[in-house]
Design a protein around this motif. Sequence first.
Motif, mmCIF file in Angstrom:
data_model
loop_
_atom_site.group_PDB
_atom_site.id
_atom_site.type_symbol
_atom_site.label_atom_id
_atom_site.label_comp_id
_atom_site.label_asym_id
_atom_site.label_seq_id
_atom_site.Cartn_x
_atom_site.Cartn_y
_atom_site.Cartn_z
ATOM 1 N N VAL A 1 0.878 -1.169 0.000
ATOM 2 C CA VAL A 1 0.000 0.000 0.000
ATOM 3 C C VAL A 1 0.913 1.217 0.000
ATOM 4 O O VAL A 1 1.525 1.539 1.016
ATOM 5 N N THR B 1 -3.700 1.351 7.241
ATOM 6 C CA THR B 1 -2.443 1.855 6.685
ATOM 7 C C THR B 1 -1.847 2.933 7.584
ATOM 8 O O THR B 1 -0.657 2.895 7.923
ATOM 9 N N ALA C 1 -2.626 6.166 0.535
ATOM 10 C CA ALA C 1 -3.977 6.003 1.101
ATOM 11 C C ALA C 1 -4.555 7.385 1.358
ATOM 12 O O ALA C 1 -3.841 8.269 1.837
ATOM 13 N N CYS D 1 -7.555 2.145 4.577
ATOM 14 C CA CYS D 1 -6.850 3.424 4.785
ATOM 15 C C CYS D 1 -6.486 3.556 6.267
ATOM 16 O O CYS D 1 -5.348 3.904 6.613
ATOM 17 N N LEU E 1 -6.835 4.002 -2.617
ATOM 18 C CA LEU E 1 -5.558 3.372 -2.277
ATOM 19 C C LEU E 1 -4.706 3.262 -3.536
ATOM 20 O O LEU E 1 -5.227 2.959 -4.619
#
Lengths: 153, 393
Positions: B7, B357, B10, B354, B217
Amino acid sequence: MAPTRTPAVAGLFTEDGDPRGFRLLGTRCAACGALFFPREDDFCRDPGCTSTEFIEVALSPRGRIWSYTDCRYPPPPPYPRDQDREWEPYALLAVELKEERIVVMGQAVPGVRTEELEVGMPVELVPGVLHEDADRVLTTWHWQPERATEGTR
Amino acid sequence: MTGEIAVLGAAMHPWGKWGQSFVRYGVAAARSALADAGLAWDAVQSVVGAGSVRCGYPGYVAGSTFARAMGLNATRVTTVYAACASGSQAIAAARDQILAGDCEVALVIGAESAPKGFFAPNAGERPDDPDWVRFRLLGATNPAYFALYARRRMALYGDTVDDFAQVKVKNAAAGAQNPNARYPKAVDASEVAASAVVADPLRLLDICATSDGAAALVLTSLDFARRHGADKPVRIRAVSTRTPAYPRSDLDFPDIATDADGAGATAFRAQLAQAAYEQAGLGPDDVDTAEVYDLSTALELDWYEALGLAAEGEGAKLLRAGDTALGGRIPVNPSGGLASFGEAVPAQAIAQVCELTWQLRGQAGGRQVPGARTGITANQGLFGHGSSVVAVR
């Protein structure tokens, strides 16, 4: 002229005058016996069965309350209701059927309040009216708590 | 175990009732996510949009709608719809493309512009559609189902309406620390108790609102992340998208009946989490924080048990001990959850990732779970779409 009586949704319960009495109608898979309500007429949902044949069955009209709630605010369409009339909340029940043991939702008969209900309380299926106006009466099923017998405290 | 992806970016557009096009929210979140990743739009090789059924045709084809708004760039494009699980299905699609080597950089976007009031089925006379039938025959709104589950907990486990109110209090306290939340303010139990009963035993403040919002993302291969200078990115380790197993014993809307007795009423929620744990090679003991779908306060307690954070029937005990609050042993919904956001359907499962993250990066500010290394999300979409994501760092 009297308004016509029509099931609110066709095929889910017996019609007036049915010799079986008032019952919910489900289907059983002709091959494996799996039970479906609302009725399944196309594909058996058991992953091990490919049958497309079903037999209509009347469900047992008694069960016990699995859970319950009420609807304090008017649901949106297609719930049929008279916009001009004051909203009257109704109790909504999830009932585990005595014989089939599946859980089936339904409105309680009008006037039942959640304060009177308990999980595990026995209830009985009765014919009911969902909505009525000058032209039509929409019929449905209701759950009636068996107040006079066991279950109430 | 499947491979991992990174990732890299975000971002969210704040939740609210803004009255604008979902495209605006989605593009704003996408551009912020790209900025967070340090990438330009032309680095994106695949756009995956989580679809919406409430924003007209552009919502049905969300992937190309977002791609067009950002400037068509001949990227791969995908649109997925799975009701509340649309976001995780979008993540799954992007992950599959990356792991298959079809692309290295994918942009996942979900956005919604929600109508007021109860969600309602599509118009027309449609007796073959279970969603139509439940409204027509029973007037059974989503909150009515949440209330059935809540009452069942009270009868089986002795949960109380005060327990449910404490879920709201906990989530509102976390949401007060979240600039993207629609209701970023603390709530006390007396406010919950003073709100109107919607579906006995649940009150207005027990039930999540429907909101506008967006989340995005930037997902990449681990190799790309390394080349881009991200040595230790947050990684997605599992995405569970499984169906229930027949016969279903859980009364899941829009169905009005089960296939079996109601004894295994929470079985599907546990199964979808189990699939995520197995894929990740991890278990409940490894989890530092979780983002779960608190459509209602009571439902959050079901999720504790489904995720294995508490034994069956002991979700409220975990809550009462303060274990799931910020500062507790296993904070749940550090974002503030749906209680603080309301539900923006296609964006919500992406928003959960998100939050993980930011938590795993240590960027969650006043709602940071100290030292969080592993997080899990859980959610389910109508008709049996499981949705659970495990992220690690």
